[in-house]
Design an enzyme around this catalytic site. Structure first.
Site, PDB file in Angstrom:
ATOM      1  N   GLY A 128     -36.347  15.973   3.928  1.00  0.00           N
ATOM      2  CA  GLY A 128     -37.547  15.290   4.416  1.00  0.00           C
ATOM      3  C   GLY A 128     -37.718  13.940   3.751  1.00  0.00           C
ATOM      4  N   TYR A 129     -37.594  13.919   2.443  1.00  0.00           N
ATOM      5  CA  TYR A 129     -37.695  12.681   1.673  1.00  0.00           C
ATOM      6  C   TYR A 129     -36.594  11.702   2.082  1.00  0.00           C
ATOM      7  CZ  TYR A 129     -37.811   9.728  -2.559  1.00  0.00           C
ATOM      8  OH  TYR A 129     -37.880   8.677  -3.441  1.00  0.00           O
ATOM      9  N   SER A 130     -35.366  12.198   2.183  1.00  0.00           N
ATOM     10  CA  SER A 130     -34.233  11.325   2.485  1.00  0.00           C
ATOM     11  C   SER A 130     -34.348  10.697   3.870  1.00  0.00           C
ATOM     12  CB  SER A 130     -32.928  12.115   2.379  1.00  0.00           C
ATOM     13  OG  SER A 130     -32.741  12.595   1.066  1.00  0.00           O
TER      14      SER A 130
END
Length: 224
Positions: A128-130
C-alpha cells in the site's frame, strides 16, 4: 548560494516528528513562516473536511505526512489499503489542488512532495505504501507539466533509510539493520536534517530551473 526564504510562508505536513519536523525547522531557520500540520497540531489529514480547512495563501507546500503498514500481499486488508492511499497519495493531490491556485496567480511557488525509494523499487510487505509513493512520483511529474509554466515548480524527494520512528522495526533487529547498512554505499542510515537540506534547496531560487524531478536522498542505495 543562499537558501534564503525570508518573507515566504510555508505549509508543511507531518511536521510533528521525524523528517517532517526537520523540514519545518529548516524552513524556519531559512527565514520562512511555517504552518505546521500534523495530528499533534490538531489536523487529521485522513479527514477531507479538515484538509479543506487548510486552504490558504502560501508560497511553499511540503507534503511530508505519511503512514506505512506491513502486511503480506495475499491478505493485505483493503481498509488499510484505502487509508494508505488516502494519506500518502490522495491527500497530496488534494492539498496541491487547494494551495496551488494562489501560487499560480502570484507567479511563484514551490511544491515538494515526499515519495520514497519504496515507490521506485519493488518491495515486500508494504505494498500500500509503495504503490502510493509510486503514485506521488507520477503525480509530481503531471503537476509540474501543468504548473511550471506559471512559475510553480513541483518536485519530489525519495528518502532511503532515514533514522525515524518508521525505521524502528528495522533498527530494532540488529542483524537486519546490519544487512541494510551494508547495502548503502555511504555505510550508514541517514538523518532527518540531511533530507531537510534537500527540501531547502528545492524551495530556494537556486533551484528555479529544476522541476518534475524525483531526488533520492538515500546514501546511494538506488545506485547499487
Amino acid at each position: 548560494m543562499r537558501f534564503d526564504l525570508s518573507g515566504k510562508t510555508a505549509l508543511a505536513t507531518g511536521a510533528s516528528r521525524g523528517i517532517g519536523l526537520a523540514v519545518a525547522e529548516a524552513l524556519r531557520a531559512a527565514g520562512a513562516r511555517v504552518i505546521d500540520v500534523s495530528r499533534a497540531h490538531g489536523v487529521d489529514l485522513l479527514d477531507r473536511d479538515q484538509r479543506a480547512a487548510l486552504a490558504q495563501d502560501v508560497d511553499i507546500l511540503v507534503n511530508c505526512a505519511g503512514m506505512q503498514s506491513a502486511h503480506a500481499a495475499l491478505d493485505y486488508p483493503l481498509d488499510v489499503w484505502d487509508r494508505e492511499l488516502e494519506l500518502n497519495l490522495t491527500a497530496t493531490l488534494d492539498l496541491c489542488q487547494r494551495l496551488a491556485p494562489a501560487m499560480i496567480a502570484r507567479g511563484w511557488g514551490r511544491i515538494v512532495n515526499f515519495a520514497s525509494i519504496a515507490g521506485i523499487q519493488g518491495t515486500r510487505g508494504i505494498i500500500g505504501y509503495s504503490v502510493a509513493k509510486a503514485g506521488v512520483i507520477e503525480l509530481t511529474k503531471c503537476l509540474s507539466n501543468e504548473w511550471s509554466p506559471s512559475g510553480v515548480t513541483v518536485n519530489c524527494i525519495a528518502p532511503g533509510y532515514i533514522e525515524t520512528d518508521m525505521l524502528k522495526p528495522l533498527t530494532g533487529n540488529a542483524a537486519a539493520a546490519a544487512t541494510a547498512r551494508g547495502r548503502i554505499p555511504v555505510g550508514r542510515f541517514g538523518a532527518p536534517d540531511e533530507v531537510a537540506a534537500s527540501v531547502l534547496f528545492l524551495c530556494s531560487d537556486e533551484a528555479r530551473y529544476i522541476t518534475g524531478v524525483t531526488l533520492p536522498v538515500d546514501g546511494g542505495w538506488m545506485a547499487r
